[in-house]
Design a protein around this motif. Structure first.
Motif, PDB file in Angstrom:
ATOM      1  N   ALA A   1      37.030  36.415  23.668  1.00 16.20           N
ATOM      2  CA  ALA A   1      37.402  35.503  24.764  1.00 16.20           C
ATOM      3  C   ALA A   1      38.924  35.347  24.838  1.00 16.20           C
ATOM      4  O   ALA A   1      39.493  35.229  25.937  1.00 16.20           O
ATOM      5  CB  ALA A   1      36.723  34.150  24.567  1.00 16.20           C
ATOM      6  N   VAL A   2      39.609  35.369  23.682  1.00 14.81           N
ATOM      7  CA  VAL A   2      41.074  35.296  23.690  1.00 14.81           C
ATOM      8  C   VAL A   2      41.641  36.578  24.308  1.00 14.81           C
ATOM      9  O   VAL A   2      42.522  36.534  25.183  1.00 14.81           O
ATOM     10  CB  VAL A   2      41.665  35.119  22.265  1.00 14.81           C
ATOM     11  N   ILE A   3      41.118  37.717  23.854  1.00 18.24           N
ATOM     12  CA  ILE A   3      41.602  39.013  24.370  1.00 18.24           C
ATOM     13  C   ILE A   3      41.461  39.035  25.893  1.00 18.24           C
ATOM     14  O   ILE A   3      42.390  39.397  26.618  1.00 18.24           O
ATOM     15  CB  ILE A   3      40.789  40.183  23.741  1.00 18.24           C
ATOM     16  N   ARG A   4      40.292  38.632  26.363  1.00 17.78           N
ATOM     17  CA  ARG A   4      40.020  38.642  27.811  1.00 17.78           C
ATOM     18  C   ARG A   4      41.010  37.751  28.570  1.00 17.78           C
ATOM     19  O   ARG A   4      41.524  38.138  29.626  1.00 17.78           O
ATOM     20  CB  ARG A   4      38.595  38.147  28.047  1.00 17.78           C
ATOM     21  N   ALA A   5      41.284  36.565  28.007  1.00 17.53           N
ATOM     22  CA  ALA A   5      42.186  35.635  28.702  1.00 17.53           C
ATOM     23  C   ALA A   5      43.622  36.180  28.731  1.00 17.53           C
ATOM     24  O   ALA A   5      44.312  36.080  29.760  1.00 17.53           O
ATOM     25  CB  ALA A   5      42.150  34.267  28.015  1.00 17.53           C
ATOM     26  N   VAL A   6      44.046  36.774  27.621  1.00 12.00           N
ATOM     27  CA  VAL A   6      45.394  37.372  27.582  1.00 12.00           C
ATOM     28  C   VAL A   6      45.492  38.431  28.677  1.00 12.00           C
ATOM     29  O   VAL A   6      46.441  38.449  29.484  1.00 12.00           O
ATOM     30  CB  VAL A   6      45.667  38.015  26.186  1.00 12.00           C
ATOM     31  N   VAL A   7      44.497  39.318  28.714  1.00 14.78           N
ATOM     32  CA  VAL A   7      44.526  40.443  29.660  1.00 14.78           C
ATOM     33  C   VAL A   7      44.473  39.943  31.096  1.00 14.78           C
ATOM     34  O   VAL A   7      45.244  40.402  31.962  1.00 14.78           O
ATOM     35  CB  VAL A   7      43.346  41.407  29.367  1.00 14.78           C
ATOM     36  N   ARG A   8      43.584  38.983  31.349  1.00 15.04           N
ATOM     37  CA  ARG A   8      43.442  38.461  32.719  1.00 15.04           C
ATOM     38  C   ARG A   8      44.767  37.950  33.271  1.00 15.04           C
ATOM     39  O   ARG A   8      45.212  38.337  34.336  1.00 15.04           O
ATOM     40  CB  ARG A   8      42.461  37.296  32.744  1.00 15.04           C
ATOM     41  N   LYS A   9      45.384  37.038  32.486  1.00 15.30           N
ATOM     42  CA  LYS A   9      46.610  36.427  33.015  1.00 15.30           C
ATOM     43  C   LYS A   9      47.747  37.447  33.030  1.00 15.30           C
ATOM     44  O   LYS A   9      48.542  37.487  33.976  1.00 15.30           O
ATOM     45  CB  LYS A   9      47.006  35.176  32.215  1.00 15.30           C
ATOM     46  N   ALA A  10      47.808  38.281  31.991  1.00 22.28           N
ATOM     47  CA  ALA A  10      48.895  39.267  31.904  1.00 22.28           C
ATOM     48  C   ALA A  10      48.857  40.194  33.117  1.00 22.28           C
ATOM     49  O   ALA A  10      49.887  40.425  33.773  1.00 22.28           O
ATOM     50  CB  ALA A  10      48.765  40.063  30.615  1.00 22.28           C
ATOM     51  N   GLU A  11      47.672  40.716  33.410  1.00 20.10           N
ATOM     52  CA  GLU A  11      47.570  41.709  34.483  1.00 20.10           C
ATOM     53  C   GLU A  11      47.638  41.062  35.874  1.00 20.10           C
ATOM     54  O   GLU A  11      48.385  41.496  36.746  1.00 20.10           O
ATOM     55  CB  GLU A  11      46.244  42.473  34.317  1.00 20.10           C
TER      56      GLU A  11
ATOM     57  N   HIS B   1      32.445  25.301  23.698  1.00 18.37           N
ATOM     58  CA  HIS B   1      33.710  24.714  23.243  1.00 18.37           C
ATOM     59  C   HIS B   1      34.669  25.807  22.772  1.00 18.37           C
ATOM     60  O   HIS B   1      35.850  25.821  23.136  1.00 18.37           O
ATOM     61  CB  HIS B   1      33.448  23.720  22.115  1.00 18.37           C
ATOM     62  N   ASP B   2      34.146  26.751  21.971  1.00 21.29           N
ATOM     63  CA  ASP B   2      35.010  27.823  21.472  1.00 21.29           C
ATOM     64  C   ASP B   2      35.448  28.773  22.586  1.00 21.29           C
ATOM     65  O   ASP B   2      36.564  29.304  22.553  1.00 21.29           O
ATOM     66  CB  ASP B   2      34.302  28.600  20.352  1.00 21.29           C
ATOM     67  N   ARG B   3      34.586  28.984  23.573  1.00 18.14           N
ATOM     68  CA  ARG B   3      34.981  29.856  24.697  1.00 18.14           C
ATOM     69  C   ARG B   3      36.144  29.232  25.457  1.00 18.14           C
ATOM     70  O   ARG B   3      37.078  29.916  25.885  1.00 18.14           O
ATOM     71  CB  ARG B   3      33.813  30.060  25.658  1.00 18.14           C
ATOM     72  N   VAL B   4      36.069  27.911  25.629  1.00 18.92           N
ATOM     73  CA  VAL B   4      37.129  27.220  26.378  1.00 18.92           C
ATOM     74  C   VAL B   4      38.425  27.223  25.564  1.00 18.92           C
ATOM     75  O   VAL B   4      39.506  27.543  26.077  1.00 18.92           O
ATOM     76  CB  VAL B   4      36.699  25.774  26.731  1.00 18.92           C
ATOM     77  N   LEU B   5      38.308  26.896  24.269  1.00 19.42           N
ATOM     78  CA  LEU B   5      39.506  26.858  23.418  1.00 19.42           C
ATOM     79  C   LEU B   5      40.156  28.250  23.347  1.00 19.42           C
ATOM     80  O   LEU B   5      41.385  28.385  23.478  1.00 19.42           O
ATOM     81  CB  LEU B   5      39.125  26.364  22.016  1.00 19.42           C
ATOM     82  N   SER B   6      39.336  29.285  23.158  1.00 19.71           N
ATOM     83  CA  SER B   6      39.855  30.659  23.083  1.00 19.71           C
ATOM     84  C   SER B   6      40.558  31.040  24.384  1.00 19.71           C
ATOM     85  O   SER B   6      41.623  31.664  24.366  1.00 19.71           O
ATOM     86  CB  SER B   6      38.709  31.646  22.845  1.00 19.71           C
ATOM     87  N   THR B   7      39.956  30.664  25.486  1.00 15.48           N
ATOM     88  CA  THR B   7      40.532  30.988  26.795  1.00 15.48           C
ATOM     89  C   THR B   7      41.875  30.283  26.965  1.00 15.48           C
ATOM     90  O   THR B   7      42.875  30.892  27.403  1.00 15.48           O
ATOM     91  CB  THR B   7      39.545  30.577  27.918  1.00 15.48           C
ATOM     92  N   ARG B   8      41.931  29.018  26.580  1.00 19.21           N
ATOM     93  CA  ARG B   8      43.195  28.266  26.702  1.00 19.21           C
ATOM     94  C   ARG B   8      44.263  28.864  25.795  1.00 19.21           C
ATOM     95  O   ARG B   8      45.428  28.984  26.182  1.00 19.21           O
ATOM     96  CB  ARG B   8      42.968  26.787  26.350  1.00 19.21           C
ATOM     97  N   TYR B   9      43.863  29.253  24.585  1.00 22.70           N
ATOM     98  CA  TYR B   9      44.823  29.874  23.658  1.00 22.70           C
ATOM     99  C   TYR B   9      45.356  31.201  24.231  1.00 22.70           C
ATOM    100  O   TYR B   9      46.550  31.492  24.132  1.00 22.70           O
ATOM    101  CB  TYR B   9      44.164  30.151  22.307  1.00 22.70           C
TER     102      TYR B   9
END
Ligand code: F6P
Length: 342
Positions: free
Chosen positions: A17-27, A282-290
């Motif tokens: 979920a962290v990897i996905r969020a990094v990639v989403r916002k980055a791209e 909860h962890d999906r949300v926290l990972s996404t925010r991170y």
């Protein structure tokens, strides 16, 4: 920018979920290119990568583990480690590296930062022991898994009027044990921060059992240790990285309880089941925010930052401060847990 991502140390739910969020916002927001390094720092040392984009990250949010793989290799294990990291940065034309890991990976990231590399840290571990943040992702999932197991152990323990000693992870700290112990209504909880006296543990269990036909659940963190001179325990072996291989203290505790009290006692060691499978909401949300905060830190060129949870908000702390000391179980929470011990 061209941004690298790695996941290091033990895996935990929420890494993808962290990897996905990094990639989403980055791209999407910055038009960055993202490259994933395989097996933590091993991928950086060997320049072993996989491309990451919005398309390749589809479906990652609920998926446990890490699609990048992970390991405990670190550049400082090799004489030419830093040269190899430098070569990979150059070959990959990297502008930044996001390092997602626990205490070991983040300490290494801090050392790499001191050498001038553009790095940002994201705190992960089911153990929840990284300093500077109220919570690491993965912890909530592990607590849910442990609590669900304790709920189930209660019913079988009660049917047989047995004691069940359940071992949870927690190498240096007892966050999972304390939370799952409270949530699961454990009779007693043993954590690394508070060396236990097996005689007092047995006396408490006898007090409880003398009041009626009550089964007991004793939660033990894998890193829990007896007070000096009270009980001998076998020295754990080490893994290929020299880390102590914990797991099994529950067997010693259960054996002593059965022998000293005469109550039938069984053992359940939860082990890696606590690290596997899908993250909680909860962890999906926290990972996404991170993940989002990490890419923001990259674009602010805030090298040496670690994203953290502080009073419900995502903030940035300095890696050097966060790795300086582990985060131990809060004394207030521990005394709340102790209220329920017999
Ligand atoms: O760091 C998290 C953790 O789950 C510890 O609680 C545990 O001791 C360790 O990882 C075990 O990891 P592995 O079996 O992967 O070496």
């Amino acid at each position: 920018m061209r941004v690298g991502v790695l996941t290091g140390g033990g895996d935990c739910p929420g890494l993808n979920a962290v990897i996905r969020a990094v990639v989403r916002k980055a791209e999407k927001v910055h038009g960055d290119e993202v490259v994933g390094f395989l097996d933590g720092w091993r991928g950086v040392l060997d320049n072993d990568t996989m491309p990451l984009d919005i398309q390749t990250c589809r479906g990652l949010l609920p998926r446990g583990g890490t699609v990048l793989g992970t390991s405990r290799y670190q550049p400082f294990m090799y004489d030419d480690g830093i040269d190899r990291v430098r070569a990979t940065f150059a070959e990959q034309r990297l502008d930044a590296l996001v390092c997602i890991g626990g205490e070991g990976t983040l300490s290494c990231t801090n050392e790499i930062h001191k050498l001038g590399f553009p790095v940002v840290g994201v705190p992960k571990t089911i153990d929840n022991d990284v300093g500077g943040t109220e919570m690491t992702f993965g912890f909530d999932t592990a607590v849910h898994i442990a609590t669900a197991a304790i709920d189930r152990l209660h019913t079988t323990a009660e049917s047989h009027d047995r004691i069940i000693v359940v071992e949870v992870m927690g190498r240096h700290v007892g966050h999972i044990a304390t939370w799952a112990g409270i949530a699961g209504g454990a009779t007693m909880t043993l954590i690394p921060e508070e060396p236990f006296d097996i005689e007092s543990v047995c006396a408490a269990l006898v007090r409880r059992h003398e009041k009626g036909k009550y089964a007991s659940i004793v939660v033990v963190a894998e890193g829990a240790r007896p007070a000096e001179g009270t009980l001998d325990i076998p020295e754990p072996g080490v893994d290929q990285y020299g880390h102590k291989r914990l797991g099994g203290i529950a067997n010693v505790v259960a054996g002593e309880i059965e022998q000293r009290t005469g109550y039938e006692t069984r053992v359940t060691i939860l082990g890696h089941v606590q690290r596997g499978g899908t993250p909680t909401a909860h962890d999906r949300v926290l990972s996404t925010r991170y993940g989002i905060a990490a890419i923001d830190a990259v674009h602010d060129e805030d090298w040496g930052a670690m994203v953290a949870l502080d009073s419900g908000k995502i903030v940035r702390k300095r890696l050097k401060d966060c790795v300086a000391e582990l985060k131990y179980v809060d004394q207030g929470l521990w005394s709340a847990a102790k209220n329920f011990f017999p």
